[in-house]
Design a protein around this motif. Structure first.
Motif, short mmCIF file in Angstrom:
data_model
loop_
_atom_site.label_atom_id
_atom_site.label_comp_id
_atom_site.label_asym_id
_atom_site.label_seq_id
_atom_site.Cartn_x
_atom_site.Cartn_y
_atom_site.Cartn_z
N ALA A 82 -10.49 -4.41 -23.15
CA ALA A 82 -11.68 -3.88 -22.47
C ALA A 82 -12.97 -4.45 -23.05
CB ALA A 82 -11.70 -2.36 -22.58
N ASN A 83 -12.95 -4.91 -24.32
CA ASN A 83 -14.19 -5.33 -24.99
C ASN A 83 -14.14 -6.77 -25.50
OD1 ASN A 83 -15.77 -2.74 -25.11
ND2 ASN A 83 -13.85 -2.09 -26.02
N HIS A 84 -13.22 -7.58 -25.02
CA HIS A 84 -13.08 -8.95 -25.54
C HIS A 84 -14.29 -9.80 -25.13
CE1 HIS A 84 -11.39 -12.85 -26.53
NE2 HIS A 84 -10.55 -12.17 -27.30
N PRO A 85 -14.81 -10.62 -26.05
CA PRO A 85 -15.98 -11.45 -25.73
C PRO A 85 -15.73 -12.43 -24.58
CG PRO A 85 -15.67 -11.36 -28.09
CD PRO A 85 -14.49 -10.68 -27.48
N ASP A 86 -14.51 -12.92 -24.42
CA ASP A 86 -14.21 -13.84 -23.32
C ASP A 86 -14.24 -13.15 -21.97
OD1 ASP A 86 -13.94 -15.82 -25.18
OD2 ASP A 86 -11.74 -15.80 -25.19
#
Length: 116
Positions: A82-86
């Motif tokens: 839910a919070n991955h930079p990609d």
């Protein structure tokens, strides 16, 4: 209006009031007998601490402080997706999520600080 009509109207009104009262009492008892579901706060109402504790790490991943490794990995995967930079997430939050996983798994990384 004759006396018999008045009595029938009064009787009908009294019967309707009695039925309504009976329904309301039954509804109140059903309401009181329902199981109590505690309200859970969805968000932690504060910022990050300088050095992450097990409590804070558990709050970030949404697990308990004492939990098996498999559940920690599963929670980490779910929160990171839910919070991955990609995927448009924040690099800062991703580093805090990774730090939370490391703290709960007993690994120390960089003296207990995130990359930021």
């Amino acid at each position: 209006m004759s006396i018999t009509q008045g009595r029938s109207v009064l009787g009908t009104t009294a019967a309707a009031a009695a039925l309504a009262g009976r329904y309301l009492i039954g509804a109140w008892h059903a309401f009181k007998a329902r199981p109590h579901i505690p309200q859970v706060r969805r968000f932690y109402p504060g910022g990050f601490e300088k050095v992450m504790t097990k409590r804070e790490a558990a709050l970030i991943l949404g697990v308990r402080e004492r939990i098996v490794m498999e559940k920690i990995k599963e929670a980490h995967r779910r929160v990171m997706m839910a919070n991955h930079p990609d995927a448009g997430g924040s690099h800062y939050l991703a580093s805090k999520i990774n730090e939370a996983k490391d703290v709960l798994m007993g690994k120390t990384r960089g003296g207990g600080h995130s990359a930021f």
